[in-house]
Design a protein around this motif. Structure first.
Motif, PDB file in Angstrom:
ATOM      1  N   THR A 203       0.654  -7.463   2.797  1.00  0.00           N
ATOM      2  CA  THR A 203       0.323  -7.673   1.384  1.00  0.00           C
ATOM      3  C   THR A 203       1.468  -8.406   0.696  1.00  0.00           C
ATOM      4  O   THR A 203       2.592  -7.909   0.665  1.00  0.00           O
ATOM      5  CB  THR A 203       0.077  -6.340   0.674  1.00  0.00           C
ATOM      6  OG1 THR A 203      -0.985  -5.648   1.342  1.00  0.00           O
ATOM      7  CG2 THR A 203      -0.308  -6.561  -0.780  1.00  0.00           C
TER       8      THR A 203
ATOM      9  N   ARG B 134       1.542  -2.020   8.288  1.00  0.00           N
ATOM     10  CA  ARG B 134       2.543  -1.886   7.232  1.00  0.00           C
ATOM     11  C   ARG B 134       3.716  -1.003   7.654  1.00  0.00           C
ATOM     12  O   ARG B 134       4.518  -0.619   6.818  1.00  0.00           O
ATOM     13  CB  ARG B 134       1.900  -1.299   5.968  1.00  0.00           C
ATOM     14  CG  ARG B 134       0.985  -2.260   5.253  1.00  0.00           C
ATOM     15  CD  ARG B 134       0.485  -1.652   3.964  1.00  0.00           C
ATOM     16  NE  ARG B 134      -0.813  -1.025   4.116  1.00  0.00           N
ATOM     17  CZ  ARG B 134      -1.273  -0.064   3.315  1.00  0.00           C
ATOM     18  NH1 ARG B 134      -0.524   0.407   2.352  1.00  0.00           N
ATOM     19  NH2 ARG B 134      -2.472   0.426   3.484  1.00  0.00           N
TER      20      ARG B 134
ATOM     21  N   TRP C  73      10.374 -10.185   2.394  1.00  0.00           N
ATOM     22  CA  TRP C  73       9.065 -10.618   2.874  1.00  0.00           C
ATOM     23  C   TRP C  73       9.211 -11.989   3.499  1.00  0.00           C
ATOM     24  O   TRP C  73       9.824 -12.886   2.929  1.00  0.00           O
ATOM     25  CB  TRP C  73       8.062 -10.676   1.712  1.00  0.00           C
ATOM     26  CG  TRP C  73       6.647 -11.002   2.123  1.00  0.00           C
ATOM     27  CD1 TRP C  73       5.857 -10.300   2.984  1.00  0.00           C
ATOM     28  CD2 TRP C  73       5.846 -12.104   1.665  1.00  0.00           C
ATOM     29  NE1 TRP C  73       4.610 -10.879   3.088  1.00  0.00           N
ATOM     30  CE2 TRP C  73       4.574 -11.979   2.292  1.00  0.00           C
ATOM     31  CE3 TRP C  73       6.068 -13.166   0.789  1.00  0.00           C
ATOM     32  CZ2 TRP C  73       3.549 -12.899   2.071  1.00  0.00           C
ATOM     33  CZ3 TRP C  73       5.043 -14.072   0.572  1.00  0.00           C
ATOM     34  CH2 TRP C  73       3.793 -13.940   1.202  1.00  0.00           C
TER      35      TRP C  73
ATOM     36  N   VAL D  91      13.174  -7.071  -2.603  1.00  0.00           N
ATOM     37  CA  VAL D  91      11.954  -7.178  -1.800  1.00  0.00           C
ATOM     38  C   VAL D  91      12.201  -8.170  -0.672  1.00  0.00           C
ATOM     39  O   VAL D  91      12.620  -9.311  -0.906  1.00  0.00           O
ATOM     40  CB  VAL D  91      10.766  -7.643  -2.662  1.00  0.00           C
ATOM     41  CG1 VAL D  91       9.536  -7.883  -1.798  1.00  0.00           C
ATOM     42  CG2 VAL D  91      10.467  -6.601  -3.736  1.00  0.00           C
TER      43      VAL D  91
ATOM     44  N   HIS E 267       6.729   2.891  -4.926  1.00  0.00           N
ATOM     45  CA  HIS E 267       6.293   2.916  -6.324  1.00  0.00           C
ATOM     46  C   HIS E 267       7.028   4.004  -7.114  1.00  0.00           C
ATOM     47  O   HIS E 267       7.278   3.838  -8.312  1.00  0.00           O
ATOM     48  CB  HIS E 267       4.783   3.118  -6.401  1.00  0.00           C
ATOM     49  CG  HIS E 267       4.002   1.913  -5.991  1.00  0.00           C
ATOM     50  ND1 HIS E 267       3.677   0.891  -6.853  1.00  0.00           N
ATOM     51  CD2 HIS E 267       3.486   1.556  -4.790  1.00  0.00           C
ATOM     52  CE1 HIS E 267       2.984  -0.041  -6.210  1.00  0.00           C
ATOM     53  NE2 HIS E 267       2.859   0.341  -4.956  1.00  0.00           N
TER      54      HIS E 267
ATOM     55  N   PHE F 268       8.000  -5.758   2.865  1.00  0.00           N
ATOM     56  CA  PHE F 268       6.593  -6.122   2.727  1.00  0.00           C
ATOM     57  C   PHE F 268       6.113  -6.894   3.948  1.00  0.00           C
ATOM     58  O   PHE F 268       6.875  -7.643   4.563  1.00  0.00           O
ATOM     59  CB  PHE F 268       6.380  -6.960   1.464  1.00  0.00           C
ATOM     60  CG  PHE F 268       6.158  -6.134   0.225  1.00  0.00           C
ATOM     61  CD1 PHE F 268       4.915  -6.068  -0.375  1.00  0.00           C
ATOM     62  CD2 PHE F 268       7.197  -5.408  -0.332  1.00  0.00           C
ATOM     63  CE1 PHE F 268       4.701  -5.302  -1.506  1.00  0.00           C
ATOM     64  CE2 PHE F 268       7.002  -4.640  -1.461  1.00  0.00           C
ATOM     65  CZ  PHE F 268       5.749  -4.586  -2.050  1.00  0.00           C
TER      66      PHE F 268
ATOM     67  N   LEU G  49      12.718  -2.898  -0.287  1.00  0.00           N
ATOM     68  CA  LEU G  49      11.315  -2.734   0.067  1.00  0.00           C
ATOM     69  C   LEU G  49      10.897  -3.801   1.060  1.00  0.00           C
ATOM     70  O   LEU G  49      11.144  -4.996   0.850  1.00  0.00           O
ATOM     71  CB  LEU G  49      10.452  -2.807  -1.193  1.00  0.00           C
ATOM     72  CG  LEU G  49      10.885  -1.873  -2.328  1.00  0.00           C
ATOM     73  CD1 LEU G  49       9.983  -2.063  -3.541  1.00  0.00           C
ATOM     74  CD2 LEU G  49      10.891  -0.418  -1.875  1.00  0.00           C
TER      75      LEU G  49
ATOM     76  N   ASP H 130       5.795  -0.937   1.986  1.00  0.00           N
ATOM     77  CA  ASP H 130       4.899  -1.033   0.836  1.00  0.00           C
ATOM     78  C   ASP H 130       4.095   0.267   0.757  1.00  0.00           C
ATOM     79  O   ASP H 130       2.970   0.356   1.236  1.00  0.00           O
ATOM     80  CB  ASP H 130       3.992  -2.253   1.017  1.00  0.00           C
ATOM     81  CG  ASP H 130       2.970  -2.408  -0.091  1.00  0.00           C
ATOM     82  OD1 ASP H 130       3.149  -1.783  -1.154  1.00  0.00           O
ATOM     83  OD2 ASP H 130       1.989  -3.146   0.117  1.00  0.00           O
TER      84      ASP H 130
ATOM     85  N   PRO I 129       4.174  -9.634  -1.945  1.00  0.00           N
ATOM     86  CA  PRO I 129       4.781  -8.921  -3.077  1.00  0.00           C
ATOM     87  C   PRO I 129       4.215  -9.334  -4.427  1.00  0.00           C
ATOM     88  O   PRO I 129       4.232  -8.531  -5.356  1.00  0.00           O
ATOM     89  CB  PRO I 129       6.262  -9.286  -2.965  1.00  0.00           C
ATOM     90  CG  PRO I 129       6.465  -9.666  -1.539  1.00  0.00           C
ATOM     91  CD  PRO I 129       5.183 -10.283  -1.096  1.00  0.00           C
TER      92      PRO I 129
ATOM     93  N   TRP J 218       1.522  -6.686  -5.062  1.00  0.00           N
ATOM     94  CA  TRP J 218       1.812  -5.253  -5.133  1.00  0.00           C
ATOM     95  C   TRP J 218       3.300  -4.955  -5.263  1.00  0.00           C
ATOM     96  O   TRP J 218       3.704  -3.786  -5.163  1.00  0.00           O
ATOM     97  CB  TRP J 218       1.272  -4.541  -3.895  1.00  0.00           C
ATOM     98  CG  TRP J 218      -0.167  -4.168  -4.032  1.00  0.00           C
ATOM     99  CD1 TRP J 218      -1.249  -4.910  -3.653  1.00  0.00           C
ATOM    100  CD2 TRP J 218      -0.693  -2.965  -4.607  1.00  0.00           C
ATOM    101  NE1 TRP J 218      -2.412  -4.234  -3.955  1.00  0.00           N
ATOM    102  CE2 TRP J 218      -2.107  -3.035  -4.537  1.00  0.00           C
ATOM    103  CE3 TRP J 218      -0.108  -1.835  -5.174  1.00  0.00           C
ATOM    104  CZ2 TRP J 218      -2.941  -2.034  -5.007  1.00  0.00           C
ATOM    105  CZ3 TRP J 218      -0.940  -0.822  -5.638  1.00  0.00           C
ATOM    106  CH2 TRP J 218      -2.333  -0.924  -5.554  1.00  0.00           C
ATOM    107  N   GLY J 219       4.128  -5.953  -5.482  1.00  0.00           N
ATOM    108  CA  GLY J 219       5.568  -5.727  -5.562  1.00  0.00           C
ATOM    109  C   GLY J 219       5.995  -4.995  -6.813  1.00  0.00           C
ATOM    110  O   GLY J 219       5.205  -4.787  -7.743  1.00  0.00           O
TER     111      GLY J 219
END
Length: 308
Positions: A252, A160, A268, A266, A236, A249, A247, A231, A254, A257-258
């Motif tokens: 995991t 990550r 990804w 985001v 958060h 990613f 963010l 992430d 999004p 846990w997005g």
């Protein structure tokens, strides 16, 4: 004496913040109870910012809960879906246990983390929930830097952790735009932050890693112009304060846990889940390049509204 309700969520910063909507719903479900959150002691500065919680009971992950006095009237397992966490709450002999494992609610591995725990509380207590209600109070400490771009390069596992040279390139570009860029992290992540600082050509004072406790980190994020992070728990925090964020990613998806709806971008490039505990950089995270992150950051900064 008020009846007591125990909530077990003895995991990390991001996990605790993702559980805030469920804690708020539980507060509405049992307003007369003292709500006791069993969570790691290191999280105490942030637990104090969650108005749904009355008492913090320091508890290590999957360790016995040091409960004293009469058994809780209700114990809620917000930790996981296995027998290990359920056993910990059952050992306290509560009048009622609310949990996934062995209970009427069924675990859905594809469910968004905030939705999952809100659903558990809603099904158990028949109370309305809002999975996007992640806000917590702003700590009463001055931020180490006001209106800064907060870059958090660390992550718990290498899978990550976007490469340091790419974080440095983003930091260099944003500093070149005239923004005050600071680098956050734990004391263990200070060498990583120093590497990013050197590569980005930032001043020594830009490194805040290892120099802020959680309350100070929260204050910094609450006043940030932008947060750039993988992430992580810092991501958060950006959601908790509705601060603009970009963010990144990787393993995991999004959708699990997005962030909630808000000023968050985001990035990804995955097609499915990878190993969030892996020892190698996840391919989906590796596929994110510097130019798209810089472009996303500039777009978010252009849309940003200063915190009120």
């Amino acid at each position: 004496m008020r009846p007591r309700a125990l909530v077990l969520r003895a995991i990390g910063l991001g996990d605790m913040l993702a559980g805030v909507p469920a804690l708020k719903a539980l507060r509405r479900a049992v307003p007369e109870h003292e709500l006791v959150l069993a969570a790691p002691g290191v999280l105490a500065p942030l637990v104090a910012l969650v108005d749904a919680v009355d008492t913090h009971l320091p508890t290590a992950e999957l360790a016995p809960v040091a409960w004293s006095g009469a058994p809780p009237e209700v114990a809620v397992d917000l930790h996981g879906n296995g027998p290990a966490s359920r056993r910990l709450v059952e050992e306290l002999a509560p009048a009622r246990v609310v949990a996934f494992h062995g209970g009427p609610s069924r675990w859905d591995p594809e469910e968004q983390e905030r939705d999952r725990w809100c659903r558990l509380v809603a099904e158990a207590f028949g109370v309305a929930t809002d999975p996007d209600d992640v806000t917590i109070a702003v700590p009463r400490v001055a931020p180490a830097a006001s209106g800064a771009v907060v870059v958090h390069a660390g992550a718990a596992y290498p899978s990550r952790r976007w490469p340091a040279d790419r974080f440095a390139a983003v930091a260099r570009a944003l500093a070149g735009d005239g923004h005050d860029v600071v680098l956050t992290g734990t004391a263990d992540e200070q060498p990583l932050a120093e590497e990013v600082r050197r590569r980005a050509g930032l001043p020594a004072g830009a490194v805040l890693a290892g120099r802020t406790d959680l309350a100070e980190l929260a204050a910094l994020v609450a006043d940030a112009r932008l947060v750039v992070s993988g992430d992580t728990g810092t991501a958060h925090l950006a959601s908790a304060y509705r601060r603009p964020s970009v963010l990144l990613f990787g393993p995991t998806p999004p959708h699990r846990w997005g962030p909630p709806a808000g000023p968050h971008t985001v990035l990804w490039h995955g097609t499915g889940p990878g190993d969030p505990h892996g020892a190698e950089l996840d391919p989906a995270l590796a596929a994110i390049d510097v130019d798209e992150v810089v472009a996303a950051c500039r777009a978010r900064i252009g849309q940003a509204v200063r915190p009120g």
